[in-house]
Design a protein around this motif. Structure first.
Motif, PDB file in Angstrom:
ATOM      1  N   TRP A 203       0.828  -1.208   0.000  1.00  0.00           N
ATOM      2  CA  TRP A 203       0.000   0.000   0.000  1.00  0.00           C
ATOM      3  C   TRP A 203       0.863   1.259   0.000  1.00  0.00           C
ATOM      4  N   SER A 204       1.909   1.262   0.846  1.00  0.00           N
ATOM      5  CA  SER A 204       2.781   2.426   0.926  1.00  0.00           C
ATOM      6  C   SER A 204       3.594   2.618  -0.345  1.00  0.00           C
ATOM      7  N   GLY A 206       2.808   1.689  -3.234  1.00  0.00           N
ATOM      8  CA  GLY A 206       1.900   1.990  -4.340  1.00  0.00           C
ATOM      9  C   GLY A 206       1.283   3.366  -4.264  1.00  0.00           C
ATOM     10  N   GLY A 207       1.836   4.231  -3.441  1.00  0.00           N
ATOM     11  CA  GLY A 207       1.328   5.596  -3.363  1.00  0.00           C
ATOM     12  C   GLY A 207       0.215   5.789  -2.362  1.00  0.00           C
ATOM     13  N   ARG A 208       0.019   4.799  -1.477  1.00  0.00           N
ATOM     14  CA  ARG A 208      -1.000   4.880  -0.430  1.00  0.00           C
ATOM     15  C   ARG A 208      -2.405   5.077  -1.015  1.00  0.00           C
ATOM     16  N   LYS A 209      -2.659   4.383  -2.086  1.00  0.00           N
ATOM     17  CA  LYS A 209      -3.968   4.483  -2.728  1.00  0.00           C
ATOM     18  C   LYS A 209      -4.892   3.392  -2.208  1.00  0.00           C
ATOM     19  N   GLY A 210      -6.139   3.743  -2.042  1.00  0.00           N
ATOM     20  CA  GLY A 210      -7.107   2.769  -1.559  1.00  0.00           C
ATOM     21  C   GLY A 210      -7.193   2.766  -0.048  1.00  0.00           C
ATOM     22  N   ASP A 211      -8.155   2.019   0.455  1.00  0.00           N
ATOM     23  CA  ASP A 211      -8.418   1.967   1.888  1.00  0.00           C
ATOM     24  C   ASP A 211      -7.580   0.862   2.531  1.00  0.00           C
ATOM     25  N   ARG A 215      -8.120  -3.380   2.747  1.00  0.00           N
ATOM     26  CA  ARG A 215      -7.132  -4.361   2.283  1.00  0.00           C
ATOM     27  C   ARG A 215      -6.885  -5.427   3.348  1.00  0.00           C
TER      28      ARG A 215
END
Length: 233
Positions: A203-204, A206-211, A215
């Protein structure tokens, strides 16, 4: 001094403390420890303290010295035990190495701090010792989990340990599991943190996208991020 006399002195302290007479109890214990240090020969003292540690740490005796189920020695006794265990650790004795960890933590330093020596990872030494016992194995594994738990404390805002530290903790925990037989819940706890960290790093990175919480739920693990409050001037 006999062991009965030693434990009787501790019993007097506990009795006063339980009555709420804390100042009197502490004064008595200070005097008891001072007398012990001045008048009990080292060989005799070492025998007494060895037996006390065995009964306290390994046999669960002296319940008055336990807080919330965990062993907590009175301050005056910690100094006495420190000097004893310092000598025993430098002589690489077991289970004294483990007891030193239980007294002072993983990076207990049995050397004079004024010598400015590196931290002495007493638990790692205990694990590598030929006399390593099951309790040492469990404590060493749990110390890796404690590192991982600390690192994840502020997820998803950030990680409190470096990625290399995470990798080393996992590597050590997996080695412990491969070298010793532990209850299934130990491996399950490690897998939980491996999954949690994998999600965080993906997540980090990947640009911190999404919730992040979503996940975690999708991966089948439960994680509740601590509440964070931010203030602006």
């Amino acid at each position: 001094m006999t062991y009965e006399e030693f434990t009787a002195g501790l019993g007097e302290y506990s009795a006063l403390f339980e009555k709420g007479l804390k100042k009197q109890a502490n004064k008595l214990l200070f005097a008891f420890v001072e007398d012990f240090q001045k008048n009990v020969p080292q060989d005799n003292a070492d025998e007494l303290l060895f037996r006390f540690c065995r009964e306290f740490y390994d046999e669960g005796k002296f319940p008055d010295f336990r807080i919330y189920g965990s062993p907590r020695l009175p301050f005056q006794l910690t100094g006495l035990m420190h000097e004893y265990l310092k000598r025993e650790c430098l002589a690489e004795k077991m289970p004294q190495l483990r007891w030193a960890y239980q007294l002072g933590g993983r990076y207990y330093n049995p050397h004079d701090p004024q010598l400015e020596q590196d931290p002495y990872d007493v638990l790692e030494r205990a694990y590598k010792h030929p006399g390593c016992d099951q309790k040492t194995v469990e404590l060493y594994f749990e110390s890796q989990i404690a590192d991982l738990d600390f690192g994840a404390h502020h997820f998803p805002d950030g990680c409190c340990i470096a990625r290399e530290v995470y990798k080393e903790d996992v590597k050590t925990a997996e080695r412990i599991l491969s070298e010793h037989e532990l209850p299934p819940e130990f491996a399950e706890e490690l897998e939980y943190y491996k999954t949690l960290y994998r999600i965080y790093f993906e997540w980090s990175d990947g640009g911190r996208k999404g919730d992040f919480d979503e996940r975690c739920r999708a991966a089948g693990i439960s994680f509740a991020a601590p509440k964070a409050f931010y203030y602006t001037e």
